[in-house]
Design a protein around this motif. Structure first.
Motif, mmCIF file in Angstrom:
data_model
loop_
_atom_site.group_PDB
_atom_site.id
_atom_site.type_symbol
_atom_site.label_atom_id
_atom_site.label_comp_id
_atom_site.label_asym_id
_atom_site.label_seq_id
_atom_site.Cartn_x
_atom_site.Cartn_y
_atom_site.Cartn_z
ATOM 1 N N ALA A 179 63.069 96.812 26.352
ATOM 2 C CA ALA A 179 62.547 95.595 25.728
ATOM 3 C C ALA A 179 62.398 94.473 26.749
ATOM 4 N N ALA A 180 63.397 94.309 27.601
ATOM 5 C CA ALA A 180 63.321 93.271 28.625
ATOM 6 C C ALA A 180 62.177 93.546 29.595
ATOM 7 N N GLU A 181 62.003 94.801 29.974
ATOM 8 C CA GLU A 181 60.915 95.171 30.887
ATOM 9 C C GLU A 181 59.560 95.015 30.205
ATOM 10 N N ALA A 182 59.480 95.368 28.929
ATOM 11 C CA ALA A 182 58.231 95.199 28.189
ATOM 12 C C ALA A 182 57.859 93.734 28.081
ATOM 13 N N LEU A 183 58.842 92.892 27.798
ATOM 14 C CA LEU A 183 58.598 91.452 27.705
ATOM 15 C C LEU A 183 58.029 90.913 29.012
ATOM 16 N N ALA A 184 58.617 91.320 30.122
ATOM 17 C CA ALA A 184 58.166 90.836 31.431
ATOM 18 C C ALA A 184 56.775 91.339 31.773
ATOM 19 N N GLY A 185 56.444 92.558 31.329
ATOM 20 C CA GLY A 185 55.167 93.155 31.709
ATOM 21 C C GLY A 185 54.059 92.977 30.692
ATOM 22 N N GLY A 186 54.341 92.350 29.564
ATOM 23 C CA GLY A 186 53.319 92.153 28.548
ATOM 24 C C GLY A 186 53.030 93.389 27.727
ATOM 25 N N ALA A 187 54.040 94.260 27.565
ATOM 26 C CA ALA A 187 53.883 95.477 26.767
ATOM 27 C C ALA A 187 54.527 95.292 25.401
ATOM 28 N N ALA A 188 54.156 96.157 24.462
ATOM 29 C CA ALA A 188 54.768 96.186 23.134
ATOM 30 C C ALA A 188 55.689 97.394 23.056
ATOM 31 N N LEU A 189 56.836 97.220 22.416
ATOM 32 C CA LEU A 189 57.825 98.294 22.305
ATOM 33 C C LEU A 189 58.158 98.555 20.849
ATOM 34 N N GLU A 190 58.182 99.834 20.482
ATOM 35 C CA GLU A 190 58.676 100.271 19.183
ATOM 36 C C GLU A 190 59.859 101.208 19.435
ATOM 37 N N ALA A 191 60.757 101.281 18.473
ATOM 38 C CA ALA A 191 61.916 102.164 18.594
ATOM 39 C C ALA A 191 62.063 102.970 17.312
ATOM 40 N N ASN A 192 62.710 104.103 17.433
ATOM 41 C CA ASN A 192 62.933 104.964 16.276
ATOM 42 C C ASN A 192 64.316 105.582 16.364
ATOM 43 N N GLU A 193 64.979 105.676 15.221
ATOM 44 C CA GLU A 193 66.290 106.324 15.141
ATOM 45 C C GLU A 193 66.442 106.891 13.743
ATOM 46 N N LEU A 194 66.714 108.172 13.650
ATOM 47 C CA LEU A 194 66.763 108.847 12.360
ATOM 48 C C LEU A 194 67.859 108.304 11.449
ATOM 49 N N SER A 195 69.053 108.066 12.000
ATOM 50 C CA SER A 195 70.195 107.628 11.196
ATOM 51 C C SER A 195 70.107 106.135 10.885
ATOM 52 N N PRO A 196 70.129 105.746 9.613
ATOM 53 C CA PRO A 196 70.084 104.316 9.280
ATOM 54 C C PRO A 196 71.233 103.528 9.894
ATOM 55 N N ILE A 197 72.423 104.108 9.912
ATOM 56 C CA ILE A 197 73.575 103.407 10.494
ATOM 57 C C ILE A 197 73.347 103.172 11.974
ATOM 58 N N ARG A 198 72.872 104.201 12.683
ATOM 59 C CA ARG A 198 72.634 104.056 14.114
ATOM 60 C C ARG A 198 71.407 103.198 14.393
ATOM 61 N N ALA A 199 70.449 103.177 13.472
ATOM 62 C CA ALA A 199 69.290 102.293 13.639
ATOM 63 C C ALA A 199 69.729 100.831 13.640
ATOM 64 N N ARG A 200 70.743 100.524 12.845
ATOM 65 C CA ARG A 200 71.266 99.147 12.843
ATOM 66 C C ARG A 200 71.847 98.790 14.212
ATOM 67 N N LEU A 201 72.457 99.759 14.879
ATOM 68 C CA LEU A 201 72.965 99.510 16.234
ATOM 69 C C LEU A 201 71.822 99.164 17.187
ATOM 70 N N VAL A 202 70.704 99.843 17.028
ATOM 71 C CA VAL A 202 69.548 99.576 17.884
ATOM 72 C C VAL A 202 69.033 98.159 17.640
ATOM 73 N N ARG A 203 68.910 97.769 16.369
ATOM 74 C CA ARG A 203 68.425 96.415 16.062
ATOM 75 C C ARG A 203 69.354 95.361 16.657
#
Length: 451
Positions: free
Chosen positions: A271-295
């Motif tokens: 995300a930090a590298e995307a912000l610096a380079g003008g890219a868009a980032l999406e993320a995916n995680e199957l487990s809802p509990i672990r997805a909260r960790l990503v957010r």
């Protein structure tokens, strides 16, 4: 009874009874028990030290008890393991180690078991660890079994490590690797690039340009103060994310995907590298509990990172991406320093299903690449079935549609210092990091570009 020993014991029981993860459970138990710094350190050493050397201690306990560990009640066995660690690997007085452990057995298994526990511990205390190792190794049926007893690794893991090192012409490093797995790792941190700098008195990591180690103080306090822009993260994980973002110059407007994102440390770097380079980032995680960790992990980066909760094999195809990170589920054999219970929890029977999943995830990611797009296939395992074989299968299935980039050259261009990454025997561009050689987790990194 010392409260630190009780916390360590309860953590061991949860690991063995409920498949709990010590690195997640122990900090919570320490906080709930209100342990001070000294007792927290004792509980940590008791827990991790006992788990790392469990196989060795079990052989010693079986010898001292005159019966197989399978014939010892599980609650008593975990107490004996803690006692053995104190007697053989810590500077704990014999009477304290024996008495505290017997008290623990009395409280958890009843008075009837205390005589047995006392006798076993007294026998263990009669010899130092070196003599016990010589004794139990004398019954080994092979050199690999001997190494397994000395370094507390299952034989199948030793053989997998040997094959991976042999692929680099470095089979003579096997014992150094096994020893490194049994050493507690230091705390390595990252300062998200473009968002925050490392403290002025911090020591820079040798290979990652965004990593550092504190000269002193509480890492968690620094993490809290930095609002998520500083985090604890292994240097190998930092390099795995940077290998993708710096394999080629970033063009504004690129679309990126972190396909298996939890717990989110690599996602934050992306995300930090995307912000610096003008890219868009999406993320995916199957487990809802672990997805909260990503957010939570990306919350410190001022970039909108949508996090989906889907099977990565289905999710990847919903778009065309310029860069995709596949940090695939794996055996975790590269992180045994941090998750020592994994060496006893996994078995060779786990590998085929993981390999199938890894192959399917990488295939889905490759198919989701835009022309010229790059996928980084990463595992925290050096097992050749999970690394070289998966990549070879996917490349074979896609013919000339893929080219492999030289991940070793990419890491060399990133690293502030020379990094020792020998070419694998298969001639691939795969980069393999090692605890004993680089001080990182054993990350495998492969970069593939779609033609």
């Amino acid at each position: 009874m010392n409260l630190a020993r009780r916390v360590a014991y309860e953590t061991l029981r949860a690991v063995h009874e409920s498949d709990a993860y010590a690195n997640l459970l122990l900090p919570r138990e320490i906080t709930l028990a209100g342990l001070d710094t000294a007792d927290a350190g004792l509980a940590t050493e008791l827990t991790y030290g006992t788990l790392r050397l469990q196989g060795t201690y079990d052989a010693i306990i079986a010898d001292a008890a005159g019966r197989a560990t399978e014939d010892i009640d599980a609650d008593v066995l975990d107490a004996l393991r803690l006692g053995a660690h104190q007697l053989l690997s810590m500077r704990v007085a014999t009477h304290a180690a024996v008495n505290e452990t017997v008290d623990l057995v009395r409280d958890t298994a009843g008075k009837k078991a205390t005589g047995f526990a006392n006798a076993v511990l007294r026998r263990i205390s009669e010899r130092p660890l070196a003599e016990w190792l010589d004794r139990v190794e004398s019954a080994a049926r092979s050199d690999d079994e001997r190494l397994g007893l000395r370094y507390a690794h299952p034989v199948w893991v030793i053989r997998a490590f040997r094959r991976a090192l042999t692929a680099e012409g470095r089979a003579d490093e096997l014992e150094d690797l096994l020893a490194a797995d049994n050493a507690a790792p230091g705390v390595t941190m990252t300062a998200l690039p473009g968002l925050v700098d490392a403290p002025a008195d911090a020591e820079a990591t040798p290979y990652s340009p965004i990593g550092f180690r504190l000269a002193g103080g509480d890492p968690e306090r620094l993490v809290r103060q930095a609002s998520g822009r500083v985090r604890v993260q292994d240097e190998g994980s930092q390099l795995a994310a940077l290998a993708l973002t710096r394999a080629a110059p970033i063009r504004g407007g690129e679309r990126w995907l972190d396909l298996c994102a939890a717990p989110g440390g690599k996602t934050a770097v992306l995300a930090a590298e995307a912000l610096a380079g003008g890219a868009a980032l999406e993320a995916n995680e199957l487990s809802p509990i672990r997805a909260r960790l990503v957010r939570h992990s990306v919350s410190g980066v001022p970039l909108d990172v949508p996090v989906s909760e889907e099977d990565g094999r289905d999710r990847a195809g919903r778009g065309r991406y310029d860069r995709i990170l596949v940090d695939a589920p794996c055996t975790g054999l590269g992180a045994l320093r941090r998750r020592p219970e994994a060496r006893w929890r996994k078995s060779p029977a786990d590998v085929p299903a993981l390999v199938d999943l890894q192959r399917e995830l990488l295939t889905a990611a490759v198919d989701a690449l835009a022309p010229g797009g790059i996928v980084a296939y990463v595992t925290c395992s050096p097992h050749l079935a999970e690394t070289a074989a998966v990549v070879a299968d996917v490349r074979r299935s896609r013919g000339d549609a893929l080219e492999e980039l030289d991940a070793r050259a990419v890491l060399a261009s990133i690293s502030p210092r020379e990094i020792d990454l020998p070419e694998p025997a298969d001639g691939s561009g795969r980069a393999q990091l090692w605890p004993h050689r680089h001080g990182t987790d054993a990350m495998s990194i492969t970069l593939l570009r779609r033609r």
